[in-house]
Design a protein around this motif. Structure first.
Motif, PDB file in Angstrom:
ATOM      1  N   ARG A   1       0.817  -1.211   0.000  1.00 45.00           N
ATOM      2  CA  ARG A   1       0.000   0.000   0.000  1.00 45.00           C
ATOM      3  C   ARG A   1       0.853   1.264   0.000  1.00 45.00           C
ATOM      4  NH1 ARG A   1      -4.800  -1.581   4.331  1.00 45.00           N
ATOM      5  NH2 ARG A   1      -5.541  -3.434   3.218  1.00 45.00           N
ATOM      6  N   MET A   2       2.148   1.076  -0.153  1.00 47.77           N
ATOM      7  CA  MET A   2       3.032   2.244  -0.203  1.00 47.77           C
ATOM      8  C   MET A   2       2.813   2.983  -1.519  1.00 47.77           C
ATOM      9  SD  MET A   2       5.320   3.460   1.864  1.00 47.77           S
ATOM     10  CE  MET A   2       6.628   4.676   1.864  1.00 47.77           C
TER      11      MET A   2
ATOM     12  N   ILE B   1      -5.980   2.392   0.525  1.00 52.84           N
ATOM     13  CA  ILE B   1      -6.931   1.710   1.400  1.00 52.84           C
ATOM     14  C   ILE B   1      -7.732   0.713   0.579  1.00 52.84           C
ATOM     15  CG2 ILE B   1      -7.115   3.661   2.991  1.00 52.84           C
ATOM     16  CD1 ILE B   1      -9.791   4.331   1.654  1.00 52.84           C
ATOM     17  N   GLU B   2      -8.323  -0.250   1.264  1.00 51.05           N
ATOM     18  CA  GLU B   2      -9.123  -1.266   0.578  1.00 51.05           C
ATOM     19  C   GLU B   2     -10.597  -0.886   0.654  1.00 51.05           C
ATOM     20  OE1 GLU B   2     -10.171  -6.050   0.881  1.00 51.05           O
ATOM     21  OE2 GLU B   2      -8.462  -5.196   1.978  1.00 51.05           O
ATOM     22  N   ASN B   3     -11.244  -0.886  -0.481  1.00 49.57           N
ATOM     23  CA  ASN B   3     -12.684  -0.634  -0.533  1.00 49.57           C
ATOM     24  C   ASN B   3     -13.402  -1.864   0.021  1.00 49.57           C
ATOM     25  OD1 ASN B   3     -15.460  -0.694  -1.620  1.00 49.57           O
ATOM     26  ND2 ASN B   3     -14.815   1.187  -2.651  1.00 49.57           N
ATOM     27  N   ILE B   4     -14.166  -1.659   1.080  1.00 54.41           N
ATOM     28  CA  ILE B   4     -14.816  -2.787   1.743  1.00 54.41           C
ATOM     29  C   ILE B   4     -15.808  -3.485   0.819  1.00 54.41           C
ATOM     30  CG2 ILE B   4     -16.282  -3.457   3.689  1.00 54.41           C
ATOM     31  CD1 ILE B   4     -15.149  -1.115   5.233  1.00 54.41           C
TER      32      ILE B   4
ATOM     33  N   VAL C   1      -8.232  -1.606  -4.188  1.00 54.43           N
ATOM     34  CA  VAL C   1      -7.442  -0.612  -3.477  1.00 54.43           C
ATOM     35  C   VAL C   1      -7.739   0.766  -4.048  1.00 54.43           C
ATOM     36  CG1 VAL C   1      -5.110   0.219  -2.982  1.00 54.43           C
ATOM     37  CG2 VAL C   1      -5.613  -2.229  -2.884  1.00 54.43           C
ATOM     38  N   GLU C   2      -8.033   1.721  -3.197  1.00 54.49           N
ATOM     39  CA  GLU C   2      -8.268   3.104  -3.596  1.00 54.49           C
ATOM     40  C   GLU C   2      -7.245   4.006  -2.904  1.00 54.49           C
ATOM     41  OE1 GLU C   2     -13.149   2.877  -4.132  1.00 54.49           O
ATOM     42  OE2 GLU C   2     -12.269   3.908  -2.403  1.00 54.49           O
TER      43      GLU C   2
ATOM     44  N   LYS D   1     -11.280  10.634  -2.395  1.00 62.06           N
ATOM     45  CA  LYS D   1     -10.855   9.278  -2.717  1.00 62.06           C
ATOM     46  C   LYS D   1     -10.786   9.161  -4.237  1.00 62.06           C
ATOM     47  CE  LYS D   1     -12.341   6.797   1.405  1.00 62.06           C
ATOM     48  NZ  LYS D   1     -12.734   7.954   2.190  1.00 62.06           N
ATOM     49  N   VAL D   2      -9.762   8.406  -4.666  1.00 67.10           N
ATOM     50  CA  VAL D   2      -9.481   8.281  -6.091  1.00 67.10           C
ATOM     51  C   VAL D   2      -9.406   6.809  -6.443  1.00 67.10           C
ATOM     52  CG1 VAL D   2      -7.820   8.819  -7.922  1.00 67.10           C
ATOM     53  CG2 VAL D   2      -8.221  10.465  -6.054  1.00 67.10           C
ATOM     54  N   THR D   3      -9.987   6.449  -7.574  1.00 70.63           N
ATOM     55  CA  THR D   3      -9.965   5.059  -8.027  1.00 70.63           C
ATOM     56  C   THR D   3      -8.578   4.698  -8.558  1.00 70.63           C
ATOM     57  OG1 THR D   3     -10.592   5.597 -10.309  1.00 70.63           O
ATOM     58  CG2 THR D   3     -12.379   5.285  -8.705  1.00 70.63           C
ATOM     59  N   PRO D   4      -8.268   3.385  -8.691  1.00 61.82           N
ATOM     60  CA  PRO D   4      -6.979   2.980  -9.254  1.00 61.82           C
ATOM     61  C   PRO D   4      -6.763   3.533 -10.668  1.00 61.82           C
ATOM     62  CG  PRO D   4      -8.064   1.100  -8.234  1.00 61.82           C
ATOM     63  CD  PRO D   4      -9.060   2.213  -8.244  1.00 61.82           C
ATOM     64  N   GLU D   5      -7.867   3.858 -11.378  1.00 63.93           N
ATOM     65  CA  GLU D   5      -7.754   4.410 -12.737  1.00 63.93           C
ATOM     66  C   GLU D   5      -7.480   5.911 -12.723  1.00 63.93           C
ATOM     67  OE1 GLU D   5      -9.599   0.679 -12.486  1.00 63.93           O
ATOM     68  OE2 GLU D   5     -10.412   2.576 -11.694  1.00 63.93           O
ATOM     69  N   GLY D   6      -7.462   6.514 -11.523  1.00 68.30           N
ATOM     70  CA  GLY D   6      -7.156   7.938 -11.446  1.00 68.30           C
ATOM     71  C   GLY D   6      -8.351   8.832 -11.655  1.00 68.30           C
TER      72      GLY D   6
END
Length: 384
Positions: A248-249, A328-331, A336-337, A366-371
């Motif tokens: 998560r770094m 962070i992990e989206n429950i 991962v967001e 909060k931002v999605t992995p796609e940005g």
């Protein structure tokens, strides 16, 4: 054959080298008296049992252990020469001399046996004393005092002094444990490296270091624990947590992506750039200014309201670069967001001097992995 020792009377094999009781030679050194059948030494001329003179033949002297073959007794009466019979009886002086020699031998054997017994006891006591003085177990020292009650007083005093020293060391150990201090435990180990509590102290230090690492919950804390406790009880847990945090770094490339995303977002707001603003938004926006399930049209409408005042000539947003970005992990989705917080200054050029010209906002998003921005909230913290 089992016989009675002619010296002490204990039972012994006629093949034994010596009597185990008195130590006198047996094998080849004894014979049976031809008169009474008792056991006697081959070197004796008088039987100690019947006091009859035994005249040995040359063959008997060569093999004294072989019982003499009894002569066949004639049935006819034999006339006994009284003078010869008198000669066969031992003199009183010879009997006393034999008795004295036997007593001297018995005393000698007893003295030698006692000497060796006493010497063995002294050796055992010395060994037990040295073992006790090297031990760090109070039970070993107490055992010495209980068994060797007649030990030299100097030995007993040394053992008791050693026991008192162990009691003081044990008290130091109890104080170190109660303190729950790594410093106190390390000091104890340094002062008493041979203590039986050293292993336990290492385990306590391992536990304390793990608690500290888990409470900090950082890459650095877990790395420090693993380096200090290669064989630690919690090494596997530390490695697992370290790997999770490392996954998560946020990389420099990810930081650059997020920085560019929000620069585009706020520049589009300032310029009333609808296509630019839409390019930063996710298809589904979960929250926007604490409103849930907001559409892109709602965000466009918000931008329009920023520019609807007629006295505004221009507007810009300046990032303060105080980024805090976490993965962070989206429950719900398990994906991962990016959780992002930062501050931004808004500057407005306008003709009405009574209207707001400068404001600072605290942004949480909060931002999605796609940005793409999926959550966006702002709170004003400075107003001028």
């Amino acid at each position: 054959m089992i016989i009675k020792c002619p010296e002490c009377g204990h039972q012994v094999s006629d093949l034994a080298e010596t009597c185990p009781s008195c130590g006198i030679a047996i094998a080849g050194k004894i014979l049976k008296c031809p008169h009474c059948g008792g056991t006697m030494l081959a070197a004796q001329d008088v039987c100690p049992n019947c006091l009859q003179t035994v005249r040995q033949s040359a063959s008997q002297q060569e093999s004294p252990s072989t019982p003499p073959v009894p002569q066949q007794v004639q049935q006819e009466p034999v006339e006994v020469d009284n003078e010869q019979e008198t000669k066969k009886k031992p003199s009183r002086h010879g009997w006393l001399a034999t008795l004295i020699v036997a007593l001297v031998i018995a005393l000698g054997v007893s003295f030698v046996g006692y000497y060796f017994y006493q010497h063995t006891q002294e050796q055992n006591e010395q060994y037990a004393y040295e073992n006790a003085m090297q031990s760090s177990e109070p039970a070993v020292l107490q055992n010495f005092l209980d068994i060797y009650t007649t030990a030299p007083q100097a030995h007993r005093d040394s053992v008791m002094a050693h026991m008192e020293q162990l009691k003081l060391i044990d008290m130091e150990w109890q104080n170190a444990v109660r303190s729950q201090s790594k410093v106190a435990l390390l000091k104890y180990m340094q002062l008493h490296p041979q203590s039986v509590h050293v292993t336990e102290a290492k385990l306590l230090i391992d536990s304390l270091d793990w608690i500290q690492a888990a409470n900090l919950n950082t890459l650095e804390s877990y790395k420090s624990y693993m380096e200090a406790h290669i064989d630690g009880l919690h090494y596997d847990d530390a490695k697992m947590n370290y790997d999770k945090l490392n996954d998560r770094m946020v990389t420099p490339q990810e930081e650059q992506m997020i920085s560019s995303l929000f620069n585009t977002y706020f520049n589009s707001l300032a310029k009333d750039d609808e296509p630019g603003l839409l390019s930063t938004l996710n298809t589904v926006i979960r929250t926007f200014f604490n409103r849930q399930n907001v559409t892109k049209a709602d965000v466009i409408q918000y931008m329009k309201k920023l520019h609807e005042a007629e006295d505004i000539s221009s507007m810009n947003f300046l990032m303060n670069n105080d980024w805090k970005i976490d993965k962070i992990e989206n429950i719900d989705t398990g994906e991962v967001e990016y959780s992002v917080t930062f501050s931004v200054d808004q500057r407005i050029d306008r003709s009405d001097p009574d209207q707001e010209r400068l404001a600072t906002y605290k942004v949480s998003a909060k931002v999605t992995p796609e940005g793409k921005i999926v959550d966006m909230n702002m709170k004003k913290v400075v107003k001028q």
